[in-house]
Motif scaffolding. Structure first.
Motif, PDB file in Angstrom:
ATOM      1  N   ASN A  15       0.867  -1.181   0.000  1.00  0.00           N
ATOM      2  CA  ASN A  15       0.000   0.000   0.000  1.00  0.00           C
ATOM      3  C   ASN A  15       0.898   1.224   0.000  1.00  0.00           C
ATOM      4  N   ASN A  16       0.788   2.075  -1.028  1.00  0.00           N
ATOM      5  CA  ASN A  16       1.708   3.210  -1.122  1.00  0.00           C
ATOM      6  C   ASN A  16       1.499   4.265  -0.046  1.00  0.00           C
ATOM      7  N   LEU A  17       0.411   4.179   0.698  1.00  0.00           N
ATOM      8  CA  LEU A  17       0.247   5.103   1.822  1.00  0.00           C
ATOM      9  C   LEU A  17       1.320   4.856   2.881  1.00  0.00           C
ATOM     10  N   ASP A  18       1.839   3.628   2.940  1.00  0.00           N
ATOM     11  CA  ASP A  18       2.848   3.279   3.943  1.00  0.00           C
ATOM     12  C   ASP A  18       4.125   4.091   3.765  1.00  0.00           C
ATOM     13  N   TRP A  19       4.489   4.454   2.535  1.00  0.00           N
ATOM     14  CA  TRP A  19       5.725   5.226   2.354  1.00  0.00           C
ATOM     15  C   TRP A  19       5.491   6.691   1.998  1.00  0.00           C
ATOM     16  N   THR A  20       4.297   7.041   1.583  1.00  0.00           N
ATOM     17  CA  THR A  20       4.060   8.458   1.303  1.00  0.00           C
ATOM     18  C   THR A  20       3.590   9.235   2.528  1.00  0.00           C
ATOM     19  N   ALA A  21       2.819   8.600   3.393  1.00  0.00           N
ATOM     20  CA  ALA A  21       2.297   9.312   4.567  1.00  0.00           C
ATOM     21  C   ALA A  21       3.408   9.882   5.463  1.00  0.00           C
ATOM     22  N   PRO A  22       4.519   9.177   5.677  1.00  0.00           N
ATOM     23  CA  PRO A  22       5.560   9.731   6.571  1.00  0.00           C
ATOM     24  C   PRO A  22       6.386  10.858   5.950  1.00  0.00           C
ATOM     25  N   ILE A  23       6.289  11.074   4.648  1.00  0.00           N
ATOM     26  CA  ILE A  23       7.142  12.071   3.988  1.00  0.00           C
ATOM     27  C   ILE A  23       6.556  13.472   4.203  1.00  0.00           C
ATOM     28  N   SER A  24       7.377  14.403   4.624  1.00  0.00           N
ATOM     29  CA  SER A  24       6.919  15.778   4.759  1.00  0.00           C
ATOM     30  C   SER A  24       6.855  16.436   3.384  1.00  0.00           C
ATOM     31  N   ALA A  25       6.146  17.548   3.312  1.00  0.00           N
ATOM     32  CA  ALA A  25       6.034  18.272   2.045  1.00  0.00           C
ATOM     33  C   ALA A  25       7.406  18.706   1.547  1.00  0.00           C
ATOM     34  N   LEU A  26       8.256  19.177   2.446  1.00  0.00           N
ATOM     35  CA  LEU A  26       9.590  19.625   2.045  1.00  0.00           C
ATOM     36  C   LEU A  26      10.437  18.464   1.540  1.00  0.00           C
ATOM     37  N   GLU A  27      10.351  17.308   2.228  1.00  0.00           N
ATOM     38  CA  GLU A  27      11.095  16.139   1.765  1.00  0.00           C
ATOM     39  C   GLU A  27      10.609  15.700   0.384  1.00  0.00           C
ATOM     40  N   PHE A  28       9.295  15.737   0.194  1.00  0.00           N
ATOM     41  CA  PHE A  28       8.717  15.343  -1.083  1.00  0.00           C
ATOM     42  C   PHE A  28       9.235  16.241  -2.211  1.00  0.00           C
ATOM     43  N   LEU A  29       9.259  17.558  -1.968  1.00  0.00           N
ATOM     44  CA  LEU A  29       9.707  18.490  -3.001  1.00  0.00           C
ATOM     45  C   LEU A  29      11.207  18.386  -3.243  1.00  0.00           C
ATOM     46  N   ARG A  30      11.987  18.270  -2.160  1.00  0.00           N
ATOM     47  CA  ARG A  30      13.447  18.261  -2.296  1.00  0.00           C
ATOM     48  C   ARG A  30      13.972  16.920  -2.830  1.00  0.00           C
ATOM     49  N   ASP A  31      13.433  15.812  -2.308  1.00  0.00           N
ATOM     50  CA  ASP A  31      14.003  14.506  -2.628  1.00  0.00           C
ATOM     51  C   ASP A  31      13.395  13.866  -3.871  1.00  0.00           C
ATOM     52  N   ILE A  32      12.120  14.168  -4.141  1.00  0.00           N
ATOM     53  CA  ILE A  32      11.430  13.541  -5.267  1.00  0.00           C
ATOM     54  C   ILE A  32      11.134  14.566  -6.362  1.00  0.00           C
ATOM     55  N   GLY A  33      10.527  15.680  -5.979  1.00  0.00           N
ATOM     56  CA  GLY A  33      10.106  16.670  -6.961  1.00  0.00           C
ATOM     57  C   GLY A  33      11.243  17.227  -7.799  1.00  0.00           C
ATOM     58  N   LYS A  34      12.440  17.277  -7.228  1.00  0.00           N
ATOM     59  CA  LYS A  34      13.568  17.857  -7.969  1.00  0.00           C
ATOM     60  C   LYS A  34      13.936  17.043  -9.204  1.00  0.00           C
ATOM     61  N   HIS A  35      13.526  15.781  -9.259  1.00  0.00           N
ATOM     62  CA  HIS A  35      13.878  14.925 -10.396  1.00  0.00           C
ATOM     63  C   HIS A  35      12.894  15.047 -11.560  1.00  0.00           C
ATOM     64  N   PHE A  36      11.801  15.781 -11.356  1.00  0.00           N
ATOM     65  CA  PHE A  36      10.776  15.903 -12.406  1.00  0.00           C
ATOM     66  C   PHE A  36      10.913  17.239 -13.119  1.00  0.00           C
ATOM     67  N   ARG A  37      10.668  17.247 -14.416  1.00  0.00           N
ATOM     68  CA  ARG A  37      10.731  18.447 -15.224  1.00  0.00           C
ATOM     69  C   ARG A  37       9.320  18.801 -15.685  1.00  0.00           C
ATOM     70  N   VAL A  38       8.904  20.025 -15.373  1.00  0.00           N
ATOM     71  CA  VAL A  38       7.535  20.435 -15.655  1.00  0.00           C
ATOM     72  C   VAL A  38       7.238  20.367 -17.153  1.00  0.00           C
ATOM     73  N   ASN A  39       8.225  20.726 -17.965  1.00  0.00           N
ATOM     74  CA  ASN A  39       7.968  20.691 -19.419  1.00  0.00           C
ATOM     75  C   ASN A  39       7.678  19.279 -19.909  1.00  0.00           C
ATOM     76  N   THR A  40       8.230  18.272 -19.236  1.00  0.00           N
ATOM     77  CA  THR A  40       7.901  16.886 -19.568  1.00  0.00           C
ATOM     78  C   THR A  40       6.529  16.515 -19.020  1.00  0.00           C
ATOM     79  N   MET A  41       6.242  16.953 -17.814  1.00  0.00           N
ATOM     80  CA  MET A  41       4.978  16.598 -17.175  1.00  0.00           C
ATOM     81  C   MET A  41       3.778  17.137 -17.929  1.00  0.00           C
TER      82      MET A  41
END
Length: 421
Positions: free
Chosen positions: A121-147
C-alpha cells in the motif's frame, strides 16, 4: 520463463514496452520482481482491472515475483482524467475501498505458495514524507515541461477549467511508487494499461535520475469491441467484479453476448485456454456460429475465475431454466432475482389475469393479441404452457412468493413480480 513474453503477446496482452529486447532478456534471466498498481477510486475493481490481474497471473505462474499495489495514497488523489477534475473522496472512504480491493485481488494471485505475491500500500511510504522532503528529494527529479506533455494533463491544460496541482502531482506520486519498490524489493518491471503510459514512464525516468538504473514497463492494450469502440461498459454501466455491484448472472450474460468477431480475442485475453483449445473454438465459430460454443466457454471460464465455480453453475442453471431447459422452482431466490432483473416486468398478485400480465410486460400489444398467443400455444408461465385465456395467477406460481417467468414463444421473456406495495 523465457517464453512468457511470447505467451503474453499471443494472448493480446502486450501493447508497449520500454525496450522489448532488454525485457525479454531480463525475463529469460529471471526471476524478476514486477508490480501493478490499482487505485481505490471505487469500491470495486472493474473489467479493465481484470486484464491487469490476468497479466500478473501469467507472469507469476512463469516464476516471476508479483507485488500487488493498492494505492491508499494515489487513491486519495486520483489519476487525472482528460475531461474534468475528479471528486476527492473522504480518507475513511478510500481506506475502506483499499481493504475491499485488497480482498478482491487475493483470489487471482498466489499469496501462499513457493513464489508468493506480496500486497503493498503506497500510503505506507508516502504518509511519513513531509512536504519539504517530497519536493526536495522527489520533486527535484521531475521536469515540468515533460509533465505537461502527458496526454491527460495536456488536454486539461487546453480546457477552460485547467488542472489542479493536486491532480498534476499524481504522476510524481506514481513515479515514487516505482522508486520505492525498486529500492525495497528490487522491482524492475511495472505493468499497466496502455492508457497509463504517461504515468508509468514517470517512474522509469525517476529511477534513472535518482538511482542511475534502467527498469522496464509493459502495458496491455485497451480491450475493444469488434468495431474498435471502447470495451468494458454495458448499457447499465461498468462491468464490476464485485457481485454486489454486478450480479454473477449479469456478469455471465455480458460475456455470453460477445459477438463472433470478438470472442476469440477475448478467449485469449481472459481465459487460460490453450492455443489448441482456442483454435478448436475458432473453428466452431466459423462452422457452427449458431451454437455459440465459444461464447458459452468464455462466459463460464471468466465467471468461474471471478466468482467461483458454484456461481457459474447457478448462473448456467438459471439461464437454462429461463428458456425451458430446467426447473425454475429449483433456483434460489437470489439467483432468480438476478436472472430476471433486466427483464421487462408486470406487477401481479394471486388472482390477477395472465393475459393482463402479458400485455403489461410488453409480450403482447393488446389483450386480444395475448389471447391469440395463448390459443396458438405460445404463452408460458414458469415454462408451463398456458391453455386458458382466462387463466389467473395461483399463489404457488409466484416462486419464492414473488416471481413468475413469462415467455412468449421460444425467446421472448418477461417477469411477473408480486406487487408488495
Amino acid at each position: 520463463m523465457s517464453d512468457i513474453l511470447d505467451e503474453l503477446r499471443w494472448r493480446g496482452l502486450v501493447a508497449q514496452t520500454t525496450d522489448e529486447a532488454a525485457l525479454r532478456q531480463a525475463l529469460a534471466d529471471g526471476p524478476i520482481t514486477f508490480y501493478c498498481g490499482f487505485d481505490p477510486t471505487a469500491p470495486s475493481l472493474h473489467m479493465g482491472n481484470l486484464v491487469q490481474l490476468i497479466a500478473m497471473r501469467h507472469l507469476q505462474r512463469a516464476g516471476h515475483r508479483a507485488l500487488c499495489l493498492v494505492g491508499g495514497s494515489t487513491g486519495l488523489i486520483g489519476d487525472p482524467k482528460a475531461t474534468a477534475e475528479r471528486q476527492l473522496n473522504d480518507p475513511s472512504v478510500v481506506a475502506d475501498w483499499v481493504a475491499r480491493i485488497q480482498r478482491q485481488v487475493r483470489p487471482f494471485l498466489d499469496f501462499e505458495g513457493d513464489n508468493p505475491a506480496t500486497m503493498v500500500n503506497n500510503l505506507d511510504w508516502t504518509a511519513p514524507i513531509s512536504a519539504l522532503e517530497f519536493l526536495r528529494d522527489i520533486g527535484k527529479h521531475f521536469r515540468v515541461n515533460t509533465m505537461i506533455r502527458k496526454d491527460a494533463v495536456a488536454a486539461r491544460l487546453a480546457s477552460e477549467d485547467g488542472i489542479s496541482y493536486t491532480e498534476f502531482s499524481y504522476q510524481i506520486l506514481q513515479g515514487l511508487d516505482y522508486l520505492q519498490l525498486f529500492r525495497q524489493f528490487g522491482c524492475t518491471l511495472q505493468t499497466g494499461g496502455t492508457d497509463q503510459w504517461g504515468n508509468l514512464t514517470a517512474g522509469v525516468d525517476l529511477i534513472h535520475r535518482a538511482e542511475h538504473a534502467s527498469v522496464h514497463l509493459l502495458t496491455t492494450p485497451l480491450i475493444t469491441k469488434a468495431d474498435g469502440t471502447k470495451f468494458g461498459k454495458t448499457e447499465s454501466g461498468t462491468v464490476w467484479l464485485d457481485p454486489s455491484m454486478m450480479s454473477p448472472y449479469a456478469f455471465y450474460q455480458f460475456w455470453v453476448n460477445a459477438d463472433d468477431a470478438s470472442v476469440i480475442s477475448y478467449l485469449k485475453v481472459f481465459t487460460d485456454r490453450t492455443r489448441d483449445e482456442v483454435a478448436a473454438l475458432e473453428q466452431e465459430v466459423a462452422e457452427r456460429p449458431f451454437a455459440r460454443q465459444a461464447q458459452r466457454t468464455l462466459a463460464a471460464d471468466v465467471t468461474t475465475l471471478v466468482h467461483g465455480s458454484g456461481a457459474t453453475a447457478s448462473v448456467e442453471a438459471a439461464s437454462s431454466a429461463l428458456f425451458g431447459r430446467g426447473a425454475l422452482a429449483e433456483l434460489d431466490a437470489g439467483t432468480l432475482a438476478d436472472a430476471t432483473a433486466e427483464l421487462a416486468r408486470a406487477k401481479v398478485s394471486p388472482g390477477s389475469s395472465v393475459v393482463e400480465a402479458f400485455v403489461d410486460a410488453g409480450l403482447a400489444p393488446s389483450r386480444g393479441a395475448a389471447r391469440r398467443t395463448i390459443d396458438e400455444g405460445g404463452a408460458y408461465v414458469n415454462n408451463v404452457k398456458v391453455v386458458d385465456p382466462d387463466a389467473v395467477f395461483a399463489a404457488d406460481q409466484l416462486l419464492h412468493g414473488r416471481f413468475a417467468v413469462l415467455r412468449r414463444g421460444k425467446k421472448s421473456l418477461a417477469a411477473a413480480v408480486a406487487d408488495v406495495s
